[in-house]
Motif scaffolding. Structure first.
Motif, PDB file in Angstrom:
ATOM      1  N   ALA A 114     -73.708   8.882 -26.983  1.00 16.82           N
ATOM      2  CA  ALA A 114     -75.023   9.288 -27.417  1.00 16.82           C
ATOM      3  C   ALA A 114     -75.197  10.686 -27.072  1.00 16.82           C
ATOM      4  O   ALA A 114     -75.607  11.471 -27.699  1.00 16.82           O
ATOM      5  N   PHE A 115     -74.797  10.994 -25.936  1.00 14.97           N
ATOM      6  CA  PHE A 115     -74.967  12.349 -25.117  1.00 14.97           C
ATOM      7  C   PHE A 115     -74.039  13.344 -26.019  1.00 14.97           C
ATOM      8  O   PHE A 115     -74.340  14.521 -26.503  1.00 14.97           O
ATOM      9  N   MET A 116     -72.768  12.743 -26.377  1.00  9.73           N
ATOM     10  CA  MET A 116     -71.754  13.414 -27.319  1.00  9.73           C
ATOM     11  C   MET A 116     -72.376  13.735 -28.579  1.00  9.73           C
ATOM     12  O   MET A 116     -72.247  15.020 -29.006  1.00  9.73           O
ATOM     13  N   ALA A 117     -72.913  12.803 -29.231  1.00  5.05           N
ATOM     14  CA  ALA A 117     -73.383  13.138 -30.705  1.00  5.05           C
ATOM     15  C   ALA A 117     -74.726  14.126 -30.584  1.00  5.05           C
ATOM     16  O   ALA A 117     -74.577  15.049 -31.287  1.00  5.05           O
ATOM     17  N   VAL A 118     -75.701  14.182 -29.759  1.00  5.78           N
ATOM     18  CA  VAL A 118     -76.459  14.886 -29.508  1.00  5.78           C
ATOM     19  C   VAL A 118     -76.113  16.417 -29.390  1.00  5.78           C
ATOM     20  O   VAL A 118     -76.478  17.253 -30.157  1.00  5.78           O
ATOM     21  N   SER A 119     -75.146  16.624 -28.402  1.00  9.64           N
ATOM     22  CA  SER A 119     -74.802  18.098 -28.084  1.00  9.64           C
ATOM     23  C   SER A 119     -74.119  18.571 -29.209  1.00  9.64           C
ATOM     24  O   SER A 119     -74.009  19.858 -29.771  1.00  9.64           O
ATOM     25  N   SER A 120     -73.246  17.789 -29.959  1.00  9.34           N
ATOM     26  CA  SER A 120     -72.596  18.090 -31.188  1.00  9.34           C
ATOM     27  C   SER A 120     -73.695  18.552 -32.330  1.00  9.34           C
ATOM     28  O   SER A 120     -73.221  19.589 -33.053  1.00  9.34           O
ATOM     29  N   LEU A 121     -74.592  17.684 -32.419  1.00 10.94           N
ATOM     30  CA  LEU A 121     -75.635  18.199 -33.727  1.00 10.94           C
ATOM     31  C   LEU A 121     -76.369  19.254 -33.305  1.00 10.94           C
ATOM     32  O   LEU A 121     -76.428  20.219 -34.225  1.00 10.94           O
ATOM     33  N   ILE A 122     -76.626  19.636 -32.009  1.00 13.21           N
ATOM     34  CA  ILE A 122     -77.111  20.818 -31.646  1.00 13.21           C
ATOM     35  C   ILE A 122     -76.400  22.141 -31.892  1.00 13.21           C
ATOM     36  O   ILE A 122     -76.907  23.028 -32.747  1.00 13.21           O
ATOM     37  N   VAL A 123     -74.950  21.915 -31.538  1.00 15.87           N
ATOM     38  CA  VAL A 123     -74.155  23.071 -31.950  1.00 15.87           C
ATOM     39  C   VAL A 123     -73.996  23.239 -33.483  1.00 15.87           C
ATOM     40  O   VAL A 123     -74.022  24.467 -33.607  1.00 15.87           O
ATOM     41  N   VAL A 124     -74.216  22.241 -34.258  1.00 15.49           N
ATOM     42  CA  VAL A 124     -73.824  22.285 -35.598  1.00 15.49           C
ATOM     43  C   VAL A 124     -75.266  23.210 -36.037  1.00 15.49           C
ATOM     44  O   VAL A 124     -75.183  24.251 -36.766  1.00 15.49           O
ATOM     45  N   PHE A 125     -76.400  22.716 -35.830  1.00 16.31           N
ATOM     46  CA  PHE A 125     -77.716  23.409 -36.387  1.00 16.31           C
ATOM     47  C   PHE A 125     -77.734  24.768 -35.828  1.00 16.31           C
ATOM     48  O   PHE A 125     -78.231  25.680 -36.458  1.00 16.31           O
ATOM     49  N   ASN A 126     -77.378  24.986 -34.430  1.00 16.63           N
ATOM     50  CA  ASN A 126     -77.556  26.397 -33.807  1.00 16.63           C
ATOM     51  C   ASN A 126     -76.586  27.449 -34.513  1.00 16.63           C
ATOM     52  O   ASN A 126     -77.165  28.427 -34.909  1.00 16.63           O
ATOM     53  N   SER A 127     -75.474  26.805 -35.061  1.00 12.32           N
ATOM     54  CA  SER A 127     -74.493  27.641 -35.561  1.00 12.32           C
ATOM     55  C   SER A 127     -75.041  28.300 -36.829  1.00 12.32           C
ATOM     56  O   SER A 127     -74.773  29.379 -37.524  1.00 12.32           O
ATOM     57  N   MET A 128     -76.008  27.534 -37.735  1.00  6.68           N
ATOM     58  CA  MET A 128     -76.688  27.743 -38.963  1.00  6.68           C
ATOM     59  C   MET A 128     -77.328  29.001 -38.725  1.00  6.68           C
ATOM     60  O   MET A 128     -77.782  29.670 -39.710  1.00  6.68           O
ATOM     61  N   ARG A 129     -78.018  29.155 -37.483  1.00  2.00           N
ATOM     62  CA  ARG A 129     -79.063  30.333 -37.393  1.00  2.00           C
ATOM     63  C   ARG A 129     -78.271  31.501 -37.650  1.00  2.00           C
ATOM     64  O   ARG A 129     -78.976  32.711 -38.005  1.00  2.00           O
ATOM     65  N   ILE A 130     -77.047  31.662 -37.591  1.00  6.78           N
ATOM     66  CA  ILE A 130     -76.397  32.999 -37.938  1.00  6.78           C
ATOM     67  C   ILE A 130     -76.644  33.699 -39.307  1.00  6.78           C
ATOM     68  O   ILE A 130     -76.948  34.632 -39.585  1.00  6.78           O
ATOM     69  N   ASN A 131     -76.719  32.822 -40.053  1.00  6.25           N
ATOM     70  CA  ASN A 131     -76.748  33.012 -41.486  1.00  6.25           C
ATOM     71  C   ASN A 131     -78.360  33.556 -41.881  1.00  6.25           C
ATOM     72  O   ASN A 131     -78.680  34.080 -42.868  1.00  6.25           O
ATOM     73  N   SER A 132     -79.206  33.151 -41.056  1.00  2.45           N
ATOM     74  CA  SER A 132     -80.796  33.475 -41.212  1.00  2.45           C
ATOM     75  C   SER A 132     -80.857  34.918 -41.379  1.00  2.45           C
ATOM     76  O   SER A 132     -80.135  35.531 -40.730  1.00  2.45           O
ATOM     77  N   LYS A 133     -82.047  35.277 -41.952  1.00  2.00           N
ATOM     78  CA  LYS A 133     -82.209  36.734 -41.936  1.00  2.00           C
ATOM     79  C   LYS A 133     -82.767  37.334 -40.795  1.00  2.00           C
ATOM     80  O   LYS A 133     -83.242  36.422 -39.744  1.00  2.00           O
ATOM     81  N   GLY A 134     -82.524  38.659 -40.458  1.00  2.00           N
ATOM     82  CA  GLY A 134     -83.050  39.070 -39.353  1.00  2.00           C
ATOM     83  C   GLY A 134     -82.096  39.382 -38.118  1.00  2.00           C
ATOM     84  O   GLY A 134     -81.151  38.940 -38.131  1.00  2.00           O
TER      85      GLY A 134
END
Lengths: 49, 813
Positions: free
Chosen positions: B793-813
């Motif tokens: 469970a912990f592994m899955a959660v930390s992996s998901l956070i990493v994926v979504f956090n990386s997406m932020r690079i593409n956002s504006k600003g």
């Protein structure tokens, strides 16, 4: 539940066959150009030369 | 000059062209405009072949001129294969912009009856052509591609890195086989989780455990093979990297689980599988991003011709009468004292002395000097410089490795070999993380042994610490962020070679710039027209100069916005100027010395000329018969965005240094024009001194980036922590750089810097979230309270956070 002792190996064999086909297609170059075909389809004057 | 010329679009490449400088042809009552002769001939060819519908179907066409990269034919020979009376070649096409390009190339070749097969891969731009042996030569096939405006590149050089490609394929197979087995293991593991809550038949539980064992074995030893090999290598080199951690985590959980199959403990085969497949996925993404961008960088290179024209038994008189023929030989076989013919438009193959003819040579790649140098008999020329307008014969003084060019290349290679590989953040964290985890595991063993007196209990808990230690998300933390970042920088116009460059770029605090071609445009622009009263200087000069391809002529023609006058009897005198008749009067434009031979130049005019020259202008004088009309002042202009970019970097707290091979005077003038405070400038530096300066700055503790475009910048680009080359720069500069600006637009540097900072921040956060799993799981393991379900469970959660956090690079600003 005893059926599982048979069904699980069967499912694994079927899965392994699918995996084998996928790897075979990959090695044959089926996925080398995944963009082109959608455009090629629209070329009406293409002859098979 | 405020009148605005109407801008037209080139009929072939859709580039904006000024109506004046465009080439016009009339076709079916319609006037077509072209930006260059290349586009015009391609258009003509397509029209003749009846493939006009190309222009209708290209809906996803991107703008851009016809590529001019030319690779000499012999580089393709190793790719030529022959079988069953047919020849076949694979090439990579440059300049492919849309699906209609593919259509055009395929249909153009299909019309040729000698061609039996043609196919272009849309994704890789790789083309394969087969033809009847003997019906066509390799050269003519390559010429067909070039005539269409898609210069071919050899497959091994044309932007495909075969080593990386192999590596990526290897990762792909290991990942796909690994994920198949891993998913099955997860299936049975979930059944066992359910059994944990609802109770499970002992026999069934054992069956599932053994199944997982069987399925996890290929994942551990086939998919995990690269990690096993790499971690042994890295232990031997006494550096702990991520592979060691992956191997440690996966293999200890594998062994632990095997022993658990035979005792009544929980198995962790799912951990083994998930770690290996997720990290393989990260590697696969990483090599993909690397491949795409390093490939695009290689495509920018043009590769110099490999043959030179040698004249045996040279004799000036015989040559002038045309009795001597030049022979083509490979550049490698040129020796000292050979006589070489250098045609206009080609580059000088060796260092030597001019023995016949005169021409202007563009030496900007060596000296940084923007205006071409006039060379006549007795003058020295250098390998790699471009012969602009006259045909010359040189006597070779230094060939091969002795040339100035080769010495620079050697300096670049030496610097590259010395440059320590950048250790990325993830690896440096792992460097202390692994010893820490091993210490904790040892402490756990000691504590349990002391408490329970049982060695087995202690060992099992100690191993479970190792099992828990490796976070899956670690494998994704850097590659995902880097992939998104490189895609983003590519869209703003910068190609970054590898992820490490992002980390380095974000920490740069000293920026060094080259002058010519980097801060300035590296080309002549008309700065002002000084007229003696007739007001016709520019009109007459432009009308004559439009027939010349000289840099100055081009600048004058580009600047002029009115109608051209008819001119005939055009003549170009290399090193002096041009002349032609307009309305029965002889118009001359060029050096003052040349004008003065025919016109009455006064002393005031000469003084004015010297005054303008001293201010750093190149002056072109214009005369009509014997009457001087005026001066046209030209200078290399500073890029519009340069001042803004430098200001931006200074406000980020960076030191700015301009390194130029030009004179002190030219450098001071540049600082003046820029008008930005706090810029330092070093003038009259050699390419080697540039690199030396960067080394000095680095030893002072600065993290240095170098931006440049010429051969003279190459050693400095390699030496710097981050080298950035201009996309229009020379091959060597592009090859030695870590990043390339696709458009010659300095403001991209600001955006690149910003993206790099953001990416690095995201990577740091990702690593934090990846390891956050350890903060929870390791203490549980130490106390012996861990169960596979929590760790999953912990592994899955930390992996998901990493994926979504990386997406932020593409956002504006």
């Amino acid at each position: 539940m005893e059926a599982l002792y048979l069904l699980i190996p069967v499912s694994l064999i079927l899965g392994a066959i699918a995996l084998g086909l996928f790897l075979y297609a990959g090695r044959k170059g089926q996925f080398d150009d995944i963009e082109g075909p959608k455009y090629r389809m629209l070329d009406d004057d293409e002859d098979d030369k | 000059m405020t009148t605005k010329t109407t801008s037209k679009k080139c009929a072939h490449c859709l580039l904006d062209v000024k109506e004046n400088s465009a080439i016009k042809i009339e076709q079916d009552g319609e006037i077509l405009y072209f930006c260059c002769h290349g586009c015009m001939s391609v258009y003509g060819l397509i029209h003749e072949s009846g493939l006009d519908s190309f222009y209708i179907r290209r809906s996803d066409w991107k703008e851009g001129g016809v590529d001019s990269a030319r690779v000499s034919d012999e580089l393709f020979e190793e790719d030529l294969t022959e079988a069953e009376g047919e020849c076949s070649i694979d090439v990579v096409l440059s300049g492919v912009r849309c699906s209609s390009c593919i259509w055009l190339v395929e249909n153009f070749f299909r019309k040729d009856e000698n061609v039996s097969y043609v196919r272009v891969n849309y994704a890789t731009h790789k083309a394969r052509v087969r033809w009847k042996k003997g019906a066509m030569t390799l050269g003519s096939v390559l010429e067909k591609f070039r005539s269409l405006g898609y210069p071919p590149m050899p497959v091994n050089k044309g932007g495909r890195n075969s080593v990386l490609e192999e590596e990526r394929k290897d990762y792909f197979y290991r990942f796909s086989i690994g994920s198949f087995f891993a998913m099955n293991v997860m299936l049975y593991t979930f059944a066992m989780y359910a059994g944990y809550f609802q109770g499970m038949d002992e026999g069934m539980k054992r069956f599932f455990k053994i199944l997982s064992w069987v399925l996890a074995t290929p994942v551990m030893f086939y998919s995990g093979y690269p990690f096993i090999i790499n971690s042994f290598k890295s232990v031997r080199n006494r550096v702990l990297n991520m592979d060691v951690l992956v191997f440690l985590g996966s293999f200890s959980s594998y062994l632990y689980s095997i022993s658990a199959v035979f005792s009544d403990r929980e198995v962790y085969f799912d951990t083994t599988c998930m770690i290996i497949t997720l990290i393989l996925l990260g590697r696969f993404i990483e090599t993909g991003a690397k491949l795409r961008h390093s490939g695009a960088v290689t495509r920018l290179l043009s590769y110099q011709p490999q043959t030179v024209r040698v004249i045996h038994d040279f004799d000036a008189a015989a040559y002038a009468e045309g009795r001597l023929e030049a022979v083509l030989v490979p550049v490698k076989s040129v020796k000292t004292d050979d006589f070489l013919e250098v045609l206009p438009g080609s580059s000088v193959p060796a260092d030597g002395t001019v023995v016949y003819g005169e021409s202007e040579i563009d030496e900007s790649m060596l000296t940084g000097e923007s205006s071409p140098v006039f060379k006549t008999e007795g003058a020295d020329v250098f390998a790699g410089t471009a012969n602009l307008n006259g045909s010359i014969v040189i006597k070779c003084v230094q060939a091969g490795s002795g040339t100035v060019l080769s010495r620079i290349v050697k300096a670049v290679e030496e610097a590259q070999a010395e440059k320590a590989p950048i250790q990325n953040l993830a690896d440096s964290i792992v460097g202390w993380f692994v010893p820490t985890i091993i210490t904790i595991a040892a402490a756990t063993f000691g504590w349990w042994y002391f408490r329970t007196g049982s060695g087995l209990e202690g060992l099992m808990n100690a191993v479970s610490v190792l099992v828990i230690a490796c976070p899956c998300a670690l494998g994704l933390a850097t590659p995902l962020a880097v992939m998104i970042a490189t895609t983003k920088t590519a869209s703003i116009g910068a190609l970054v070679r590898s992820g490490e460059v992002m980390e380095t770029l974000s920490r740069i605090n000293c920026w060094c710039f080259d002058k010519t071609g980097t801060i300035t445009k590296g080309e002549m622009k008309v700065a002002d027209v000084h007229d003696f009263g007739s007001n016709r200087t520019l009109t007459l000069a432009a009308s004559v100069e439009r027939y010349s391809s000289h840099l100055i002529s081009k600048a004058v023609t580009d600047y002029y916005e009115g109608e051209f006058l008819a001119a005939d009897n055009f003549r170009e005198i290399p090193g002096n100027g041009v002349e032609a008749d307009i309305n029965g009067k002889r118009i001359r434009a060029g050096k003052l010395k040349f004008i003065a031979e025919h016109a009455d130049v006064t002393t005031e005019m000469r003084e004015l000329h010297d005054y303008f020259s001293a201010k750093g202008h190149t002056v072109a004088a214009v005369s009509e018969d014997n009457e001087p009309l005026g001066f046209i002042l030209l200078s290399d202009s500073v890029r519009d965005e340069a001042a803004h970019t430098l200001k931006g970097l200074i406000s980020n707290g960076c030191k700015i240094l301009i390194l130029t091979g030009d004179s002190r005077k030219a450098a001071d003038k540049l600082i003046d024009t820029l008008g930005v405070k706090g810029i330092e400038c070093m003038a009259e530096v050699t390419p080697f001194e540039k690199a030396e300066m960067i080394r000095k700055l680095k030893s002072e503790g600065y993290r240095v980036a170098m931006v440049g475009d010429g051969i003279n910048d190459a050693p400095a680009l390699t030496e710097a922590d981050a080298g950035i080359a201009m996309g229009k720069g020379t091959d060597i500069a592009i090859e030695s750089a870590d990043a390339v600006l696709m458009r010659s637009d300095l403001s991209v540097i600001l955006k690149l810097n910003k993206t790099a900072k953001k990416t690095f921040a995201v990577i740091k956060e990702n690593l934090f979230w990846a390891f956050s799993y350890n903060f929870i799981a390791v203490p549980l393991a130490v106390t012996g309270k861990i169960h596979p379900i929590f760790s999953a469970a912990f592994m899955a959660v930390s992996s998901l956070i990493v994926v979504f956090n990386s997406m932020r690079i593409n956002s504006k600003g």
